[in-house]
Design a protein around this motif. Structure first.
Motif, short mmCIF file in Angstrom:
data_model
loop_
_atom_site.label_atom_id
_atom_site.label_comp_id
_atom_site.label_asym_id
_atom_site.label_seq_id
_atom_site.Cartn_x
_atom_site.Cartn_y
_atom_site.Cartn_z
N ILE A 161 0.84 -1.20 0.00
CA ILE A 161 0.00 0.00 0.00
C ILE A 161 0.88 1.25 0.00
N VAL A 162 1.83 1.27 0.93
CA VAL A 162 2.73 2.43 1.06
C VAL A 162 3.62 2.53 -0.17
N TYR A 163 4.14 1.40 -0.63
CA TYR A 163 5.01 1.37 -1.81
C TYR A 163 4.29 1.93 -3.04
N SER A 164 3.06 1.49 -3.27
CA SER A 164 2.33 1.92 -4.46
C SER A 164 1.98 3.41 -4.40
N MET A 165 1.63 3.92 -3.21
CA MET A 165 1.31 5.33 -3.09
C MET A 165 2.53 6.20 -3.38
N LEU A 166 3.70 5.72 -2.97
CA LEU A 166 4.93 6.46 -3.21
C LEU A 166 5.34 6.39 -4.67
N THR A 175 -5.96 5.27 -4.42
CA THR A 175 -5.26 4.00 -4.14
C THR A 175 -6.24 2.90 -3.77
N ILE A 176 -7.19 3.19 -2.90
CA ILE A 176 -8.12 2.15 -2.44
C ILE A 176 -9.11 1.73 -3.52
N LEU A 259 3.40 11.02 1.10
CA LEU A 259 3.89 10.09 0.09
C LEU A 259 3.71 10.69 -1.30
N ARG A 260 2.61 11.35 -1.51
CA ARG A 260 2.34 12.00 -2.80
C ARG A 260 3.30 13.17 -3.03
#
Length: 306
Positions: A161-166, A175-176, A259-260
């Motif tokens: 989740i964190v990886y993809s947002m970054l 994201t969701i 993150l964005r």
């Protein structure tokens, strides 16, 4: 013998005022503040381009405003000073004040259009000068520490989740809602539904492509990219909880939009054209993206001077 009835302009105006007053009185019968709010939000829900998150945010703001009246007034009795009092809280930022004013004014635009009020209480908005805030982003050394912690202490899903947002620069709401079928790994791209239900294509590098495709294949994902234990869509609150825990355990400040910001800043740092970064992020204008270029210029200036 006939009689001619003559109605002059003055009489017409008086008649219209009386008629308007009657219409307003008729509409006001048995209407509570909650009902006014619900009716407005129900209409917004039926409009194209208004997301669930927007409706939820409007509901929160208007509920706050109703609370500020302390049960002493109907929303039809609100005066300009009531709204100014609500938006002038010294403990909130200029951005929050602007948001409060925008929501309440939008609500009263609707109230006025539907003849629920004789006069719009906030025809002239309060001028609020927004402070220029520098976006917070993660330094690469801190990201490596976050990665190390999450790979060792958290589930693969939470890490991804964190990886993809970054790596994609997506908002939490975007994201969701990403699904496995939204990806085209041959072209290194993903379809994203952004603010106002606007669709855009976000591109990513081959390493990110390999990581995301591997995650999908290993877990046989066919629907939403990230789901809960019941295969349902994750909530914004859950992602906030993940980031709060990571921040607490690593001592590194971390929140969703950070993150964005980091994605945007890293893109500018490596020389990606501003217009490209703008499209990747889904910003309406390049002006919003300009701040990241300004930060990069400042960093270069500091490096030269040191």
């Amino acid at each position: 013998m006939g009689y001619e009835i003559v109605i002059d302009n003055h009489c017409t105006k008086v008649y219209n005022i009386i008629k308007q007053g009657h219409n307003i009185y008729r509409r006001l019968i048995s209407m509570t503040n909650q009902e006014y709010m619900n009716n407005w939000l129900n209409e917004l829900e039926n409009l194209n381009g208004v997301s669930e998150d927007t409706i939820s945010a409007y509901r929160t703001r208007l509920t706050q405003f109703i609370g500020s009246l302390n049960g002493e007034k109907s929303l039809t009795e609100v005066k300009r000073q009531d709204i100014i009092k609500y938006i002038s809280d010294s403990n909130i930022s200029i951005s929050t004040k602007q948001n409060r004013q925008s929501v309440v004014c939008s609500f009263y635009n609707w109230m006025s259009d539907n003849d629920y009020v004789v006069k719009h209480p906030m025809m002239a908005k309060v001028r609020l000068t927004k402070e220029k805030r520098i976006p917070e982003f993660i330094e690469k050394e801190d990201w490596y520490q976050i990665q190390d912690y999450m790979k060792k202490r958290m589930s693969e899903r939470n890490y991804m989740i964190v990886y993809s947002m970054l790596k994609l620069g997506t908002r939490v709401s975007e994201t969701i809602n990403i699904k496995a079928e939204d990806f085209n790994f041959n072209e290194c791209e993903v379809r994203v539904i952004g603010k106002g239900n606007k669709e855009r294509i976000v591109y990513f590098d081959k390493i990110t492509s390999k990581v995301l495709e591997g995650y999908i294949k290993r877990n046989n994902i066919t629907g939403y990219l990230f789901t809960n234990k019941n295969e349902g869509k994750l909530t914004r609150g859950y992602i906030n909880q993940i980031l709060d825990k990571v921040s607490k355990e690593t001592g590194i400040k971390l929140h969703p939009h950070m993150l964005r910001h980091t994605y945007a800043q890293w893109e500018c740092d490596r020389g990606t054209p501003l217009e490209v970064t703008q499209k990747q992020l889904g910003h309406a204008t390049v002006v919003t993206t300009q701040i990241y270029q300004e930060i990069r210029s400042q960093k270069v200036k500091e490096a030269v001077n040191n």
